[in-house]
Design an enzyme around this catalytic site. Structure first.
Site, short mmCIF file in Angstrom:
data_model
loop_
_atom_site.label_atom_id
_atom_site.label_comp_id
_atom_site.label_asym_id
_atom_site.label_seq_id
_atom_site.Cartn_x
_atom_site.Cartn_y
_atom_site.Cartn_z
N ASP A 50 16.29 45.80 -51.42
CA ASP A 50 16.57 47.19 -51.82
C ASP A 50 16.52 48.13 -50.62
O ASP A 50 15.74 49.07 -50.60
CB ASP A 50 15.56 47.62 -52.90
CG ASP A 50 15.57 46.66 -54.09
OD1 ASP A 50 16.25 46.94 -55.08
OD2 ASP A 50 14.91 45.58 -54.00
N ASP A 83 20.54 44.57 -53.52
CA ASP A 83 20.73 46.01 -53.34
C ASP A 83 20.76 46.24 -51.83
O ASP A 83 19.92 46.92 -51.25
CB ASP A 83 19.65 46.85 -54.04
CG ASP A 83 20.01 47.08 -55.52
OD1 ASP A 83 21.02 46.52 -55.98
OD2 ASP A 83 19.28 47.80 -56.20
N TYR A 86 23.25 50.97 -50.66
CA TYR A 86 23.18 52.04 -51.68
C TYR A 86 24.28 53.06 -51.42
O TYR A 86 24.71 53.19 -50.28
CB TYR A 86 21.81 52.73 -51.62
CG TYR A 86 20.75 51.89 -52.26
CD1 TYR A 86 20.61 51.84 -53.65
CD2 TYR A 86 19.91 51.11 -51.50
CE1 TYR A 86 19.65 51.06 -54.25
CE2 TYR A 86 18.94 50.31 -52.10
CZ TYR A 86 18.82 50.30 -53.48
OH TYR A 86 17.86 49.52 -54.07
N ASN A 121 22.35 44.89 -58.40
CA ASN A 121 23.22 45.66 -59.29
C ASN A 121 23.96 46.77 -58.55
O ASN A 121 25.11 47.06 -58.86
CB ASN A 121 22.43 46.24 -60.49
CG ASN A 121 21.15 46.92 -60.07
OD1 ASN A 121 20.33 46.32 -59.40
ND2 ASN A 121 20.99 48.17 -60.46
N HIS A 216 17.88 38.93 -57.55
CA HIS A 216 17.60 40.36 -57.38
C HIS A 216 16.66 40.88 -58.47
O HIS A 216 15.71 41.62 -58.18
CB HIS A 216 18.90 41.18 -57.39
CG HIS A 216 18.66 42.65 -57.33
ND1 HIS A 216 18.13 43.26 -56.21
CD2 HIS A 216 18.83 43.65 -58.24
CE1 HIS A 216 18.00 44.56 -56.43
NE2 HIS A 216 18.41 44.82 -57.66
N HIS A 225 11.30 49.15 -63.41
CA HIS A 225 12.25 48.45 -64.29
C HIS A 225 11.55 47.47 -65.22
O HIS A 225 12.09 47.15 -66.29
CB HIS A 225 13.29 47.69 -63.46
CG HIS A 225 14.18 48.57 -62.65
ND1 HIS A 225 15.10 49.42 -63.22
CD2 HIS A 225 14.30 48.75 -61.31
CE1 HIS A 225 15.75 50.08 -62.27
NE2 HIS A 225 15.28 49.69 -61.11
N HIS A 251 14.61 44.62 -56.82
CA HIS A 251 14.95 45.49 -57.95
C HIS A 251 13.89 46.55 -58.20
O HIS A 251 14.23 47.72 -58.25
CB HIS A 251 15.23 44.67 -59.22
CG HIS A 251 15.95 45.44 -60.28
ND1 HIS A 251 17.06 46.20 -60.01
CD2 HIS A 251 15.74 45.56 -61.63
CE1 HIS A 251 17.50 46.76 -61.14
NE2 HIS A 251 16.72 46.39 -62.14
N ASP A 252 12.64 46.17 -58.42
CA ASP A 252 11.59 47.18 -58.45
C ASP A 252 11.21 47.48 -57.01
O ASP A 252 10.93 46.56 -56.22
CB ASP A 252 10.37 46.69 -59.26
CG ASP A 252 10.47 47.11 -60.72
OD1 ASP A 252 11.13 48.15 -60.98
OD2 ASP A 252 9.92 46.43 -61.59
N HIS A 253 11.22 48.78 -56.66
CA HIS A 253 11.04 49.19 -55.27
C HIS A 253 9.55 49.22 -54.92
O HIS A 253 8.95 50.28 -54.76
CB HIS A 253 11.69 50.55 -55.04
CG HIS A 253 13.17 50.53 -55.25
ND1 HIS A 253 13.98 51.62 -55.10
CD2 HIS A 253 14.00 49.51 -55.59
CE1 HIS A 253 15.24 51.28 -55.35
NE2 HIS A 253 15.28 50.00 -55.66
#
Ligand SMILES: *[C@@H]1O[C@H](CO)[C@@H](O)[C@H](O)[C@H]1NC(C)=O
Ligand SMILES: *[C@@H]1O[C@H](CO)[C@@H](O)[C@H](O)[C@H]1NC(C)=O
Length: 333
Positions: A50, A83, A86, A121, A216, A225, A251-253
């Site tokens: 991410d 990710d 961005y 995503n 991811h 999330h 995915h979860d930052h």
């Protein structure tokens, strides 16, 4: 309808259809790569997720610390949990973001190693083919991104990189105004069932000491999330059945370690490559939640046949959480 075709024509058609199917099923098999390990039988790698924000949100600071830790621990490669760019992936192979968020950010000498990347995503909101393109691999030889693939690192560990975005229903049913690049993913159900079948059979065929799956999306997470139900339903049973050791995701930052009480699987989240500090942490069984950090950072993994060690680092290079596990080596007397 068959009256339009004479017999040889019909069999020719059938033959062509058959060829097409055979071709499709061979294409569906996961591509395999080999990563050399050190002469002493060890390997080390960093995991970041991410991240691609042109250096903003501490991406540059995380990259700097990755460089220091990579140097000190003599890492062999880097894994990205997706990710990568961005907000909306790459616009094409000439998108300057590739330079501005990757090549010109991870500049340290120790990071000039192979990067193994999956898609998140946000990557699916742009031109997916661009990230998969051999042209980018040529532009920066570190870059390797495929939807799903296998990586063998000697006989120590086999990695299974899984394209998790197409599993998630809401991107299809309620895309919240975003457009996703589903070329190459439809028909969706065929894509998912083929992928699960391929992962399952590859796991069954693995002879490596450790099996690590990388995707991811989260399977278990206390972060923003939370759990990805589609993966819990469809992917997790395959990981459990095949006694996978570790599932690594972004995915979860955040940085996070959940140790399953139902299986031996360790769930590691490394999604702190740039923007973090969401401040919404959900309750999780404290028996399972070994570590949670709602900020930026990355993970180091060092392995031999016998032992795996993980360390999570923050943006200052502080080691926040260390954990290790050993395996018996079966010796034939
Ligand atoms: C960068 O990292 C520091 C230290 O963790 C943090 O206080 C700060 O909020 C971060 N900046 C951003 C933009 O996330
Ligand atoms: C990327 O940056 C390098 C310098 O770091 C430059 O040589 C190259 O032309 C740039 N490529 C693109 C596509 O912007």
């Amino acid at each position: 309808m068959a009256t339009f075709f004479n017999k040889p024509m019909l069999s020719c058609l059938l033959f062509t259809a058959c060829l097409g199917l055979c071709f499709l099923s061979s294409v569906a098999e996961l591509e395999r790569f080999w990563q050399p390990v050190k002469a002493d039988g060890s390997l080390g790698f960093l995991v970041v997720g991410d991240w691609g924000r042109g250096g903003h949100y501490n991406q540059t600071e995380v990259a700097l610390q990755m460089g220091f830790v990579g140097e000190k621990r003599d890492i062999d490669f880097i894994i990205s949990t997706g990710d990568n760019f961005y907000e909306d992936g790459l616009t094409g192979i000439d998108d300057p973001a590739f330079n501005e968020s990757f090549t010109n950010i991870y500049k340290a000498k120790s990071l000039q190693k192979q990067w193994y990347n999956v898609l998140g995503n946000h990557d699916y909101r742009g031109d997916v083919e661009a990230q998969l393109s051999p042209i980018l691999r040529k532009r920066d030889s570190r870059w390797l991104c495929l939807r799903s693939f296998i990586l063998n690192a000697g006989d120590i560990v086999e990695f299974f990189f899984v394209d998790t975005t197409p599993f998630v229903d809401k991107y299809f049913t309620d895309p919240e105004g975003h457009t996703y690049d589903w070329k190459g993913v439809s028909p969706r159900e065929d894509y998912l069932s083929n992928l699960l079948k391929d992962v399952d059979s590859a796991l069954k065929a693995s002879t490596a000491k450790w099996n690590i799956v990388v995707g991811h999306h989260t399977i278990k997470s206390a972060g923003h999330h939370g759990v990805t139900e589609e993966l819990v339903t469809r992917l997790l049973p395959i990981l459990e059945e095949n006694k996978v050791d570790v599932y690594i995701n972004g995915h979860d930052h955040c940085l996070e370690h959940i140790s399953s009480t139902d299986s031996q699987i360790q769930f590691l989240t490394s999604g702190g490559g740039s923007k973090a500090w969401r401040g919404d942490v959900k309750w999780w069984n404290p028996e399972e939640l070994k570590f949670y950090y709602d900020g930026q950072g990355f993970m180091l993994v060092q392995m031999t046949q016998r032992k795996a060690k993980i360390v999570f680092y923050d943006v200052f290079g502080n080691a926040l959480h260390k954990w290790s596990i050993s395996k018996e080596i079966c010796s034939v007397a």
